[in-house]
Enzyme design. Structure first.
Site, short mmCIF file in Angstrom:
data_model
loop_
_atom_site.label_atom_id
_atom_site.label_comp_id
_atom_site.label_asym_id
_atom_site.label_seq_id
_atom_site.Cartn_x
_atom_site.Cartn_y
_atom_site.Cartn_z
N LYS A 78 0.85 -1.19 0.00
CA LYS A 78 0.00 0.00 0.00
C LYS A 78 0.89 1.24 0.00
O LYS A 78 1.95 1.24 0.65
CB LYS A 78 -0.90 -0.03 1.25
CG LYS A 78 -1.98 1.02 1.30
CD LYS A 78 -2.88 0.77 2.52
CE LYS A 78 -3.98 1.80 2.65
NZ LYS A 78 -4.86 1.55 3.83
N SER A 153 -9.70 1.41 3.02
CA SER A 153 -8.87 2.18 2.12
C SER A 153 -7.81 1.35 1.38
O SER A 153 -7.18 1.84 0.45
CB SER A 153 -8.14 3.28 2.90
OG SER A 153 -7.29 2.71 3.89
N SER A 177 -9.87 -1.11 7.22
CA SER A 177 -9.33 -0.89 5.87
C SER A 177 -8.58 -2.06 5.26
O SER A 177 -8.20 -2.00 4.09
CB SER A 177 -8.42 0.34 5.87
OG SER A 177 -9.19 1.51 6.02
#
Length: 487
Positions: A78, A153, A177
């Site tokens: 990420k 996310s 997330s």
């Protein structure tokens, strides 16, 4: 088909010299070239870095050196985890072109394990969002239906694993997330105990809630990645000096006698009845396998969401104050300094980030601290006590991961409607507990996730239960149509 192989199978292919790491890496890079124009999971593909790391792994194999379980295998991170010499944007225009001068601890540990970095993946800006529509660059699509969101996310992390663009990825979880996108994309996502995985080098959103964890296509793969990244880090003051076990030792196909609590509050209004039916069938599976399943209560659950949306924005307003156009990333060019500060933040941040900064700044302002922030922290204690009481009776708790399956892009324009998608995952972050989402079924071709929660540092129990469910079902073997086309 090599894209469908487990980490263990890929490891054996490498040490058996059935394929080289460079060949394996090229296979995944080629698949990214084919699949990612549709999925848009990646913000940057680091092909040169990946091939150089793969060549290092091949040299070790040629020299007869012992190869670690992740060595020579591609992965993605990420884009809120620092990678020295590689851009880390956090999905925000304000960090566009920011290249960290150091590695996050998880980056160092994966490098030490010999994993090959294929690239950095998309996310909601500063991890604020549940759909990856709030990225400052572009939205990411759900591989199961390209018109739908992958969750967020960590939507890029879940989507790239579901699309088999890499065998595993790292995400971060502040209010769900990792688990929510794992549920939407039909993969396995673990949010570890707060303090088990170092946050050093993770761009902070809400420091008391953030935690890094793995997303994979199977429970075994997940345990293998956690082995590589977990453990005490003196560079992170919240890292716990805990002797981490080998998590693969817990992968036994046996839940006989395991006591599972099902919180009544997680089956209330707002839950899609079709999702409820899937989870009830999963509960029946556990009962048939010998687990003892009972209903239980977490009475303060309804207060978790409002408490979270005081605490998380308050911490974000503090953490994001550093982005002023002077030290990091984007700077608006103006004639005077004050105007430069204002325009940098106005132009650099997206709407959701601005909303949460304003909420948090208001909650911490003079005269409102006691009324909002202090009260929210007291609620947080009550929620943790609810879990403590439940774990006096049960080994794990079971719930849906999300109230619905993945929704279409643009469907939830109301922020409050978006926030409610995290109603089952947020309490786990407030209490600092570990939680895992695993595939539990499908509705109209879309995955449904089941969440398992355990007490602090109970990841082994989670893996045991999740592995048993996985070994007795076939949901984790399903793949999206865009993967079938290339396999």
């Amino acid at each position: 088909m090599i894209l469908l192989k487990s980490l263990e199978a890929l490891h054996h292919m490498l040490i058996g010299k059935e394929i080289s790491s460079v060949e394996l890496t090229r296979t995944y890079l080629n698949h990214i070239t084919v699949a990612d124009p549709s999925v848009k999971a990646f913000l940057s593909v680091t092909a040169d870095t990946a091939l150089a790391q793969a060549a290092d792994a091949d040299r070790k194999i040629a020299n007869g050196e012992k190869l670690g379980p992740l060595e020579g295998i591609p992965m993605a991170m990420k884009d809120n985890m620092c990678t020295s010499g590689i851009a880390t944007t956090c999905g925000s225009k304000i960090l566009k072109n920011f290249v960290p001068p150091y590695d996050a601890t998880v980056t160092e540990r994966l490098q030490a394990a010999g994993a090959v970095l294929a690239g950095k993946v998309n996310m909601d800006e500063f991890a604020m969002g549940s759909s990856t529509e709030n990225s400052g660059y572009h939205p990411t699509a759900n591989p199961w239906d390209l018109e739908r969101v992958p969750g967020g996310s960590s939507g890029g992390s879940a989507a790239c694993v579901a699309a088999r663009e890499v065998p595993f990825a790292l995400g971060s979880d502040t209010g769900g997330s990792i688990r929510q996108p794992a549920a939407f994309c039909g993969v396995v996502g673990l949010k570890p105990t707060y303090g088990l995985v170092s946050r050093y080098g993770l761009v902070a959103f809400a420091s008391s809630l953030d935690q890094i964890g793995p997303l994979t296509t199977s429970v075994r793969d997940n345990a293998m990645v956690l082995n590589a990244i977990a453990g005490h880090d003196p560079k992170d003051s919240t890292s716990v000096p805990y002797a981490t076990p080998d998590y693969t030792q817990f992968l036994e196909n046996n839940v006989k006698g395991l006591k599972i609590g099902v919180p009544d509050e997680y089956f209330a209004a707002g839950l899609d009845p079709r999702v409820a039916d899937v989870i009830k069938r999963a509960i029946k599976t556990f009962e048939d396998l010998g687990a003892i399943v009972e209903s239980c209560s977490l009475p303060h659950t309804e207060y978790a969401m409002p408490a979270y949306y005081i605490i998380a924005p308050a911490e974000c307003s503090s953490n994001l104050a550093r982005y002023d156009g002077v030290r990091y990333g984007y700077r608006a060019e103006t004639e005077d300094m004050i105007t430069m500060f204002k325009r940098t933040r106005e132009e650099g941040f997206g709407q959701e980030v601005k909303r949460r900064i304003m909420l948090g700044t208001y909650a911490l302002s003079s005269g409102y601290y006691d009324a909002y922030y202090l009260k929210a922290q007291k609620v947080r204690t009550l929620i943790k006590q609810d879990f403590d009481n439940a774990f006096n009776q049960y080994d794990i708790l079971l719930s849906p991961t999300t109230p619905t399956t993945a929704y279409t892009m643009g469907e939830k324009s109301d922020p409050l409607a978006m926030y409610m998608g995290d109603v089952y995952t947020i309490p786990v972050n407030l209490a600092g507990l570990p939680g895992i989402s695993i595939p539990a079924g499908f509705i109209d071709g879309l995955p449904v996730g089941m969440q398992l929660i355990s007490k602090h540092f109970g990841e082994g129990t989670l893996y045991r239960a999740a592995y048993t469910f996985e070994q007795n079902t076939t949901y984790h073997q399903e793949i999206p149509a865009l993967v079938k086309e290339v396999c």
